[in-house]
Design an enzyme around this catalytic site. Structure first.
Site, short mmCIF file in Angstrom:
data_model
loop_
_atom_site.label_atom_id
_atom_site.label_comp_id
_atom_site.label_asym_id
_atom_site.label_seq_id
_atom_site.Cartn_x
_atom_site.Cartn_y
_atom_site.Cartn_z
N GLU A 84 1.97 -10.78 -3.26
CA GLU A 84 2.35 -11.96 -2.47
C GLU A 84 2.35 -13.27 -3.25
O GLU A 84 1.57 -14.18 -2.93
CB GLU A 84 1.41 -12.11 -1.27
CG GLU A 84 1.40 -10.93 -0.35
CD GLU A 84 0.61 -11.20 0.93
OE1 GLU A 84 -0.19 -12.16 0.98
OE2 GLU A 84 0.81 -10.46 1.91
N GLU A 134 1.26 -3.43 2.84
CA GLU A 134 0.19 -3.91 3.73
C GLU A 134 0.74 -4.08 5.14
O GLU A 134 1.86 -4.56 5.33
CB GLU A 134 -0.33 -5.29 3.31
CG GLU A 134 -1.28 -5.28 2.16
CD GLU A 134 -1.80 -6.69 1.81
OE1 GLU A 134 -1.98 -7.52 2.72
OE2 GLU A 134 -1.99 -6.92 0.60
#
Ligand code: BGC
Length: 441
Positions: A157, A341
């Site tokens: 991320e 995720e």
């Protein structure tokens, strides 16, 4: 009833700083010392996974996990600039060997929000020399893990990381509204990924390491909507999509830098991902704002969403958003997708099993429609340090008692374990775990 296609492997994800504990050399330990984590909490013990990994792998095995995404703590491998720690290296080798022995396939993340304190002192990601330092670290890890690991996720991320570090002051060194650094770091993170992609392939090929090398990213994609017809809100959403999503998607997959990061293809044109990892949590409503800390738009939750459709941190539970973003992503980039995720803070464990069911249902439908989704890593295996929010939010399939460090598999963990075992959710399972077919918009 829900049947999971064979090609979709199931498991869970974690990150080193959030579960390991014991590391004095990471920037997050120093951030803890500076009192920057909620309730003055510290990364120093976390879930003590560093010492308890055999027990945790045993639990993964009990839960029938097929795959596991974990990160390597850079500061354990290179605690001092240019000095390798054999203890750290041996630790991860042992952990990998144990995973493989238990039939669990690792996906290794090389950068998950943390770095050594020495690197932080040198400016970390706003310093372009960090790209080179990251490549040296990456090369060392790939060489040392050799045949044991064929799948890598370079950077977790970069968009959330840059935002929380340079705009929202949540991660070290905690800058506020520092747009210049946001873009500078973003560029360095993207270039680091592009170069690491090539490096990992080269090293593994040169040493003839076994397994098909797969390198990708874990990109945070949120589903954005606007709350009014006001043209300004639409503009804010566009800017948010551009600066938070597209800059990174284009950069890391195509190798293309877009303004204000730069122009052109620093590492040449190509595909820099063998899979696209997607981290998905929620839908956000964008309102327009002049506040620079919101990077062009204020991120909010739809006020009409009932509590039953929110998690403990107030984020909306919105599985349909996962389908929307994956359809678009796959249309633009028809590459294998890993859900790296997806999870929920849910201390009472009343929503997690239902959450898993609803998101997997979306994935199964997409697979039936021809979208190449191959992995689902639930976030998270264990309760963990939710960064600056500390130990309050409980994301684990397994509960951690932070006084005794005792692990207890939650009901939702048992549900997930059974689901993996049977690759099927029967009527009986639905009754046992109180799973409902709900419609949501
Ligand atoms: C991060 C995790 C974090 C999770 C829940 C993701 O942004 O990669 O480290 O714990 O979301 O907030």
């Amino acid at each position: 009833m829900l049947t999971i296609p064979k090609k979709l492997l199931l498991g869970s994800a974690t990150a080193a700083t959030q579960i390991e504990g014991g590391d004095l050399n990471s920037n997050w330990y120093h951030w803890s010392l500076a009192g920057k984590i909620a309730n003055n909490e510290s990364s120093i013990v976390a879930a003590d996974h560093y010492n308890r990994y055999p027990e945790d792998i045993q639990i993964m095995s009990e839960l029938n996990q097929e795959i596991y995404r974990m990160s390597i703590e850079w500061s354990r491998i290179e605690p001092v600039k240019g000095v390798w720690s054999q203890e750290g290296i041996d630790h991860y080798k042992d952990e990998m060997a144990m995973l493989l022995k238990n039939g669990i396939q690792p996906l290794v993340t090389l950068h998950h929000f943390s770095c050594p304190e020495w690197l932080q002192k040198e400016g970390a990601w706003v310093n372009s020399d960090t790209v080179e330092r990251f490549l040296i670290f990456t090369g060392k890890v790939v060489l040392e893990l050799g045949n044991m690991v064929s799948e890598y996720c370079t950077i977790n991320e970069p968009n959330v990381f840059a935002m929380d570090t340079y705009m929202d002051a949540k991660y070290p060194p905690g800058h506020k509204d520092d747009i210049k650094s946001y873009f500078k770091a973003s560029k360095n993170l993207i270039v680091a990924h592009l170069r690491a992609y090539k490096l990992i392939h080269n090293i593994r090929a040169e040493h003839k390491f076994s397994g098909i090398t797969k390198v990708g990213i874990a990109h945070h994609l949120a589903h954005f909507e606007v709350d009014s017809k006001n043209p300004l809100t639409h503009l804010s959403k566009k800017l948010m999509d551009y600066s938070f999503h597209d800059l990174f998607t284009k950069g890391m997959i195509e190798g293309k830098l877009s303004m204000p990061l730069g122009v052109g293809y620093p590492e040449g044109k190509g595909r820099f991902c063998d899979f696209i990892g997607v981290n998905y949590y929620s839908r956000h409503i964008i309102r327009s704002t002049m506040n620079p800390s919101m990077l062009f738009g204020e991120v909010t939750v739809d006020e009409s969403v009932p509590d039953s459709r929110k998690n403990d941190l107030g984020w909306e539970i919105y599985p349909k958003g996962l389908s929307i973003i994956l359809k678009k992503l796959y249309k633009d980039y028809p590459l294998p997708i890993y859900i790296t995720e997806n999870g929920i803070p849910d201390v009472n464990d009343t929503k997690r099993a239902q959450f898993i069911y609803e998101h997997l249902k979306e994935l199964v439908t997409l697979i039936e429609e021809g979208i190449d989704i191959r992995r689902y890593y639930h976030w998270s295996l264990l309760d963990n340090l939710e960064w600056n929010d500390g130990y309050g939010p409980r994301f684990g399939l397994v509960e951690v008692n932070y006084n005794t460090l005792k692990r207890t598999i939650r009901q939702s963990g048992k549900f997930y374990g059974e689901l993996i075992k049977h690759r099927h959710i029967s009527k009986e399972m639905k009754q046992t775990y109180n799973i409902k077919d709900v419609s949501y918009e």
